[in-house]
Design an enzyme around this catalytic site. Structure first.
Site, short mmCIF file in Angstrom:
data_model
loop_
_atom_site.label_atom_id
_atom_site.label_comp_id
_atom_site.label_asym_id
_atom_site.label_seq_id
_atom_site.Cartn_x
_atom_site.Cartn_y
_atom_site.Cartn_z
CB VAL A 192 -0.97 0.01 1.20
CG1 VAL A 192 -1.80 1.29 1.20
CG2 VAL A 192 -1.90 -1.21 1.14
CB CYS A 193 3.93 2.15 1.88
SG CYS A 193 3.33 1.90 3.56
CB THR A 194 4.80 0.50 -3.17
OG1 THR A 194 5.79 -0.10 -2.32
CG2 THR A 194 5.39 0.68 -4.57
CG LEU A 243 5.62 7.39 -0.33
CD1 LEU A 243 4.64 6.73 0.62
CD2 LEU A 243 7.04 7.28 0.19
NE ARG A 281 -1.72 2.55 4.72
CZ ARG A 281 -0.56 2.07 4.27
NH1 ARG A 281 0.39 2.90 3.90
NH2 ARG A 281 -0.36 0.76 4.17
#
Length: 220
Positions: A45-47, A50, A128
């Site tokens: 999810v972070c990928t 960002l 987040r």
């Protein structure tokens, strides 16, 4: 959890980043910034998040807003991960800095700790979280998402537009507002004051209570 919230001055922390040492107040300068955390490098999810931040960089630039990321991974991990982010979305270059907080002291002060998510060593991970910080170094708006829900960049842009419009024209923005739509006049402004402040005029909603508190106007 208690901690940094709307109206508070963001701590003037100094941390290593992918762009070298960064002191938060110096980074803010006289602009708005979006200070955001992510749970961990090399995670799915972070990928996507960002990469989207990088894709929206021009939209934030138009609004004079700078991006500043933070997580608990070290700087080299951030730099290595950026290669994956840019490969996932070719053309979306990560030009904003990402700070490293392996001690987790900064995310505690920034109220970005996820109480439910921990790494393999039992250390708390960042949530987040996202703070929009104004030129006065104060938090203007905060979003807080669990690790399983990715953020919506369109809403972040809309929130920036709403904050900047409200600050510039001393108005408020109604539900689902977008730039170009009508804004509302705050209840602390009398009708006489509104006539002076908004010579373009305003409309008052006809409500059963007979109270003229819902007033709409247009601003440039």
């Amino acid at each position: 959890m208690p901690g940094l919230t709307i109206g508070d001055t963001v701590p003037n922390l100094e941390l290593d980043s992918t762009h070298g040492k960064i002191r938060i107040h110096d980074f803010v300068g006289d602009t708005y910034i979006i200070l955001f955390s992510h749970p961990g490098d090399f995670t799915p999810v972070c990928t996507t998040e960002l990469a989207a931040m990088a894709g929206y960089a021009k939209e934030f630039d138009k609004r004079g807003v700078k991006l500043l990321g933070i997580s608990c991974d070290d700087v080299q991990s951030h730099k290595d991960w950026i290669k994956d982010i840019e490969a996932y979305k070719p053309g979306n270059r990560v030009t904003y800095p990402i700070m490293a907080d392996p001690s987790r002291e900064a995310i505690k002060q920034l109220n970005m700790v996820d109480p439910d998510e921990k790494d393999s060593n039992g250390g708390h991970l960042p949530s987040r979280a996202l703070h929009i910080v104004g030129p006065d170094k104060k938090v203007k708006l905060s979003f807080l998402y669990p690790s399983c829900v990715g953020r919506n960049m369109d809403e972040v842009v809309r929130a920036v537009d709403a904050l900047q419009t409200a600050a510039k024209h001393a108005v408020a923005t109604p539900v689902n507002w977008k730039p170009g739509e009508r804004v509302v006049i705050p209840p602390g402004v009398s009708d006489d004051e509104a006539k002076e402040k908004f010579p373009q005029g305003f409309d008052t909603a006809d409500l059963p209570s007979g109270k003229g508190y819902l007033r709409f106007t247009k601003v440039g």
